[in-house]
Design an enzyme around this catalytic site. Structure first.
Site, PDB file in Angstrom:
ATOM      1  N   GLU A  67     -59.120 -31.202 -14.023  1.00  0.00           N
ATOM      2  CA  GLU A  67     -59.014 -31.364 -12.565  1.00  0.00           C
ATOM      3  C   GLU A  67     -59.962 -32.494 -12.200  1.00  0.00           C
ATOM      4  O   GLU A  67     -61.181 -32.336 -12.264  1.00  0.00           O
ATOM      5  CB  GLU A  67     -59.442 -30.072 -11.836  1.00  0.00           C
ATOM      6  CG  GLU A  67     -58.591 -28.869 -12.143  1.00  0.00           C
ATOM      7  CD  GLU A  67     -57.212 -28.893 -11.489  1.00  0.00           C
ATOM      8  OE1 GLU A  67     -56.879 -29.891 -10.813  1.00  0.00           O
ATOM      9  OE2 GLU A  67     -56.476 -27.920 -11.670  1.00  0.00           O
ATOM     10  N   GLU A  82     -62.578 -43.588  -5.148  1.00  0.00           N
ATOM     11  CA  GLU A  82     -62.994 -42.307  -4.583  1.00  0.00           C
ATOM     12  C   GLU A  82     -64.465 -42.419  -4.172  1.00  0.00           C
ATOM     13  O   GLU A  82     -65.337 -42.652  -5.014  1.00  0.00           O
ATOM     14  CB  GLU A  82     -62.833 -41.201  -5.630  1.00  0.00           C
ATOM     15  CG  GLU A  82     -63.207 -39.846  -5.081  1.00  0.00           C
ATOM     16  CD  GLU A  82     -63.028 -38.742  -6.110  1.00  0.00           C
ATOM     17  OE1 GLU A  82     -63.468 -38.921  -7.257  1.00  0.00           O
ATOM     18  OE2 GLU A  82     -62.453 -37.703  -5.756  1.00  0.00           O
ATOM     19  N   CYS A 126     -62.593 -33.131  -3.779  1.00  0.00           N
ATOM     20  CA  CYS A 126     -61.564 -33.896  -4.494  1.00  0.00           C
ATOM     21  C   CYS A 126     -60.284 -33.993  -3.674  1.00  0.00           C
ATOM     22  O   CYS A 126     -59.491 -34.903  -3.877  1.00  0.00           O
ATOM     23  CB  CYS A 126     -61.292 -33.266  -5.845  1.00  0.00           C
ATOM     24  SG  CYS A 126     -61.045 -31.507  -5.735  1.00  0.00           S
ATOM     25  N   LYS A 148     -70.432 -24.297 -18.274  1.00  0.00           N
ATOM     26  CA  LYS A 148     -71.517 -25.295 -18.188  1.00  0.00           C
ATOM     27  C   LYS A 148     -71.495 -25.849 -16.767  1.00  0.00           C
ATOM     28  O   LYS A 148     -70.636 -26.649 -16.408  1.00  0.00           O
ATOM     29  CB  LYS A 148     -71.279 -26.423 -19.201  1.00  0.00           C
ATOM     30  CG  LYS A 148     -72.511 -27.158 -19.652  1.00  0.00           C
ATOM     31  CD  LYS A 148     -73.161 -28.150 -18.770  1.00  0.00           C
ATOM     32  CE  LYS A 148     -72.536 -29.328 -18.170  1.00  0.00           C
ATOM     33  NZ  LYS A 148     -73.432 -29.902 -17.111  1.00  0.00           N
TER      34      LYS A 148
HETATM   35  P1  NDP Z   1     -68.852 -35.617 -13.526  1.00  0.00           P
HETATM   36  O1  NDP Z   1     -67.613 -35.971 -14.212  1.00  0.00           O
HETATM   37  O2  NDP Z   1     -69.989 -36.533 -13.563  1.00  0.00           O
HETATM   38  O3  NDP Z   1     -69.418 -34.210 -14.076  1.00  0.00           O
HETATM   39  C1  NDP Z   1     -68.668 -33.039 -14.104  1.00  0.00           C
HETATM   40  C2  NDP Z   1     -69.256 -32.107 -15.132  1.00  0.00           C
HETATM   41  O4  NDP Z   1     -69.094 -32.665 -16.432  1.00  0.00           O
HETATM   42  C3  NDP Z   1     -70.752 -31.856 -14.966  1.00  0.00           C
HETATM   43  O5  NDP Z   1     -71.049 -30.531 -15.344  1.00  0.00           O
HETATM   44  C4  NDP Z   1     -71.341 -32.842 -15.967  1.00  0.00           C
HETATM   45  O6  NDP Z   1     -72.632 -32.485 -16.414  1.00  0.00           O
HETATM   46  C5  NDP Z   1     -70.342 -32.725 -17.090  1.00  0.00           C
HETATM   47  N1  NDP Z   1     -70.350 -33.846 -18.020  1.00  0.00           N
HETATM   48  C6  NDP Z   1     -70.846 -35.107 -17.833  1.00  0.00           C
HETATM   49  N2  NDP Z   1     -70.670 -35.841 -18.958  1.00  0.00           N
HETATM   50  C7  NDP Z   1     -70.063 -35.034 -19.858  1.00  0.00           C
HETATM   51  C8  NDP Z   1     -69.639 -35.212 -21.213  1.00  0.00           C
HETATM   52  N3  NDP Z   1     -69.793 -36.366 -21.865  1.00  0.00           N
HETATM   53  N4  NDP Z   1     -69.058 -34.175 -21.843  1.00  0.00           N
HETATM   54  C9  NDP Z   1     -68.889 -33.004 -21.212  1.00  0.00           C
HETATM   55  N5  NDP Z   1     -69.284 -32.768 -19.947  1.00  0.00           N
HETATM   56  C10 NDP Z   1     -69.854 -33.780 -19.279  1.00  0.00           C
HETATM   57  O7  NDP Z   1     -68.414 -35.264 -12.055  1.00  0.00           O
HETATM   58  P2  NDP Z   1     -69.335 -34.878 -10.837  1.00  0.00           P
HETATM   59  O8  NDP Z   1     -70.158 -33.687 -11.153  1.00  0.00           O
HETATM   60  O9  NDP Z   1     -69.991 -36.114 -10.357  1.00  0.00           O
HETATM   61  O10 NDP Z   1     -68.219 -34.356  -9.797  1.00  0.00           O
HETATM   62  C11 NDP Z   1     -67.599 -35.187  -8.934  1.00  0.00           C
HETATM   63  C12 NDP Z   1     -66.209 -35.517  -9.427  1.00  0.00           C
HETATM   64  O11 NDP Z   1     -65.441 -34.338  -9.680  1.00  0.00           O
HETATM   65  C13 NDP Z   1     -65.407 -36.281  -8.400  1.00  0.00           C
HETATM   66  O12 NDP Z   1     -64.794 -37.394  -8.978  1.00  0.00           O
HETATM   67  C14 NDP Z   1     -64.344 -35.292  -7.947  1.00  0.00           C
HETATM   68  O13 NDP Z   1     -63.170 -35.826  -7.478  1.00  0.00           O
HETATM   69  C15 NDP Z   1     -64.142 -34.454  -9.135  1.00  0.00           C
HETATM   70  N6  NDP Z   1     -63.657 -33.149  -8.737  1.00  0.00           N
HETATM   71  C16 NDP Z   1     -62.354 -32.806  -8.973  1.00  0.00           C
HETATM   72  C17 NDP Z   1     -61.843 -31.609  -8.568  1.00  0.00           C
HETATM   73  C18 NDP Z   1     -60.440 -31.220  -8.853  1.00  0.00           C
HETATM   74  O14 NDP Z   1     -60.146 -30.039  -8.832  1.00  0.00           O
HETATM   75  N7  NDP Z   1     -59.553 -32.132  -9.152  1.00  0.00           N
HETATM   76  C19 NDP Z   1     -62.669 -30.643  -7.842  1.00  0.00           C
HETATM   77  C20 NDP Z   1     -64.022 -31.063  -7.661  1.00  0.00           C
HETATM   78  C21 NDP Z   1     -64.483 -32.278  -8.114  1.00  0.00           C
HETATM   79  P3  NDP Z   1     -73.929 -33.141 -15.699  1.00  0.00           P
HETATM   80  O15 NDP Z   1     -74.135 -32.389 -14.451  1.00  0.00           O
HETATM   81  O16 NDP Z   1     -75.005 -32.923 -16.691  1.00  0.00           O
HETATM   82  O17 NDP Z   1     -73.644 -34.589 -15.476  1.00  0.00           O
END
Ligand code: NDP
Length: 461
Positions: A229, A355, A263, A154
């Site tokens: 992650e 962050e 991240c 997804k």
């Molecule tokens: P989000 O947590 O908003 O979203 C991540 C994914 O989860 C998206 O596909 C989102 O869909 C989906 N999602 C949102 N709500 C739900 C739910 N209730 N149940 C299941 N899936 C859900 O993060 P961002 O996309 O804003 O990414 C940025 C964040 O990711 C930052 O905090 C960053 O640090 C972290 N990150 C961590 C990494 C690591 O390896 N540790 C690497 C890269 C990023 P939708 O697009 O529809 O909202």
């Protein structure tokens, strides 16, 4: 039918739309995935390895197409996007060796033989964020496929295109239909349906810590395995005994790569007080030198932020009157441009603790090694970080003392497919990549085979 309009971050123009799927699509995808997984796991290890190498070759053949898609959809500079496509190829190539090496163990026991099998979980869900769409997807699907699973991805709503194309390339290269599927949709619809589905045995989630907590709660309902992650607020610690010129020249690239939407961004620079002034004098021209501009240009080092809502979130950390030490440049006009920004805030400011996920870095001074370690660890996160010193003993002491999953000494090394990656504390659970990643996509089965005495031998004794 719901449709998501995709916006080019460099121009703010809509350039495509994508159908957003629903929970019923997840049901259908799981049925197809289960069928594909049975035939995939039933094929020979050598043929699975070859199929993954063919998939890697298809990615290689389409690297420019994938990179162009990421430039348009995510605003990534072309050179970076090419690296990302190549990284997906390398992840697949690295794990193509797995099917023939995923061995169990033979454990000495009395009365027979004991062996373990590393069996695939079945169907794995991979939920990805928008900041590195194709590389993060591959960290899930590469080792998961290699371990004999089917995968349903997804992607983030804003950036689904490269993941969709990768799933097409998987089929074009010969992987069974349904083995790797990409389902664009909302997190609270498709994402939650994946986490709740009884036919999915594991969820790999990359995203914010806030959403990660929710994913873990929901996965607990069906006692599903999770790898998380999550976010980071990593420190770049510069000691007085370092090569200060190099530390200052490279610091912008430790935090402003991908416009800080990383991240692992080293978004807190901690500098020993005795070299603070020298470091800042050297940092200013380095920040001014970051080439921010059209992501399609070869020489561009930093593009725009991904979207207007994200631009607004980042901008909220630099209000009027913020303690800005200096800033780099960014284009005017349409697009979600934000200049590299260096802040010198108070320790309790939200820019130091939260962050930001944009091109904003804070600089703070410390007096000695103990204080540097304490400041680095004064965070809910523990994902990454860098340590600059020419003293090997100090490098080792501080590396062991900083509570973080991925540290670099005298560099800001990027993620490598061959080494483990993941976070301490609220930066996550589990590790991706490296030699052990496929094991995270297996169940261990233990089989004991009783071996009785030889009846003929008994008869003659
Ligand atoms: P989000 O947590 O908003 O979203 C991540 C994914 O989860 C998206 O596909 C989102 O869909 C989906 N999602 C949102 N709500 C739900 C739910 N209730 N149940 C299941 N899936 C859900 O993060 P961002 O996309 O804003 O990414 C940025 C964040 O990711 C930052 O905090 C960053 O640090 C972290 N990150 C961590 C990494 C690591 O390896 N540790 C690497 C890269 C990023 P939708 O697009 O529809 O909202």
């Amino acid at each position: 039918m719901t449709v998501m309009e995709l916006v080019n971050p460099a121009t703010a123009e809509v350039f495509a739309d994508v159908e957003m799927l629903d929970a019923a699509a997840v049901d259908r995808a799981v049925t197809d995935a289960q069928r594909a997984q049975r035939s995939w796991a039933g094929s020979t290890p050598a043929s699975r390895g070859m199929a993954l190498r063919a998939f890697a070759a298809a990615v290689e053949a389409h690297r420019r197409e994938l990179a162009d898609l990421e430039v348009t959809n995510s605003g990534h500079p072309l050179g970076q996007a090419m690296w990302e496509a190549d990284h997906v190829r390398d992840v697949l190539t690295f794990y193509s060796a797995t099917p023939e090496r995923l061995a169990g163990r033979q454990i000495p026991v009395s009365g027979g033989v004991d062996i373990t099998f590393a069996e695939p979980i079945g169907v794995v869900g991979v939920i990805t964020p928008w900041n590195f769409p194709m590389t993060i997807a591959s960290w899930g699907f590469g080792p998961a496929l290699a371990a004999g699973n089917a995968v349903i991805v997804k992607p983030a709503e804003w950036t689904p295109l490269t993941s969709i194309r990768l799933a097409e390339l998987a089929v074009e290269s010969g992987l069974p239909e349904g083995l790797l599927q990409v389902l664009p949709g909302r997190g609270d619809v498709v994402g939650e349906a994946i986490i709740g589905h009884p036919g999915i045995g594991k969820v790999v989630f990359t995203g914010s810590t806030r959403t990660g907590r929710r994913v873990m709660e929901q996965a607990a309902q069906s006692v599903k395995q999770v790898t998380l992650e999550l976010g980071g607020k990593s420190a770049n610690i510069v000691f007085a005994d370092s090569d200060v010129a190099r530390a200052a020249a490279t610091a912008p690239y430790g935090v402003f790569d991908n416009a800080g939407q990383d991240c692992c961004a080293r978004s807190r620079i901690l500098v020993q007080r005795s070299i603070y002034d020298e470091f800042m004098e050297r940092l200013e021209p380095a920040v001014a030198g970051v080439r921010v501009g059209d992501p399609r240009d070869d020489g561009t080092e930093m593009g725009p932020l991904v979207s207007r809502p994200h631009w607004e979130k980042v901008a909220s950390y630099v209000p009027d009157g913020a303690p800005v030490a200096f800033r780099g440049s960014a284009p005017d006009g349409p697009g979600f441009w934000f200049p590299p920004t260096v802040l010198t805030p108070q320790p309790d400011d939200r820019s130091v603790r939260e962050e930001i996920f944009g091109p904003v870095v804070t600089v703070q001074a410390f007096d000695d090694e103990a204080q540097a370690v304490a400041m680095a660890n004064d965070s809910a996160y523990g994902l990454s970080g860098s340590i600059w010193t020419e003293n090997l003993s100090r490098a080792m002491r501080v590396s062991r003392a900083v509570a973080s999953g991925n540290l670099s000494v005298n560099s800001h090394s990027a993620v490598r497919y061959s080494t483990p990656f993941g976070g301490y504390k609220q930066s996550g659970i589990g590790r991706e990549l490296g030699p052990d990643a496929p094991s995270a996509f297996t169940e261990t089965k233990n089989v004991f085979i009783a071996v009785g005495p030889d009846p003929q031998a008994e008869g003659t004794s």
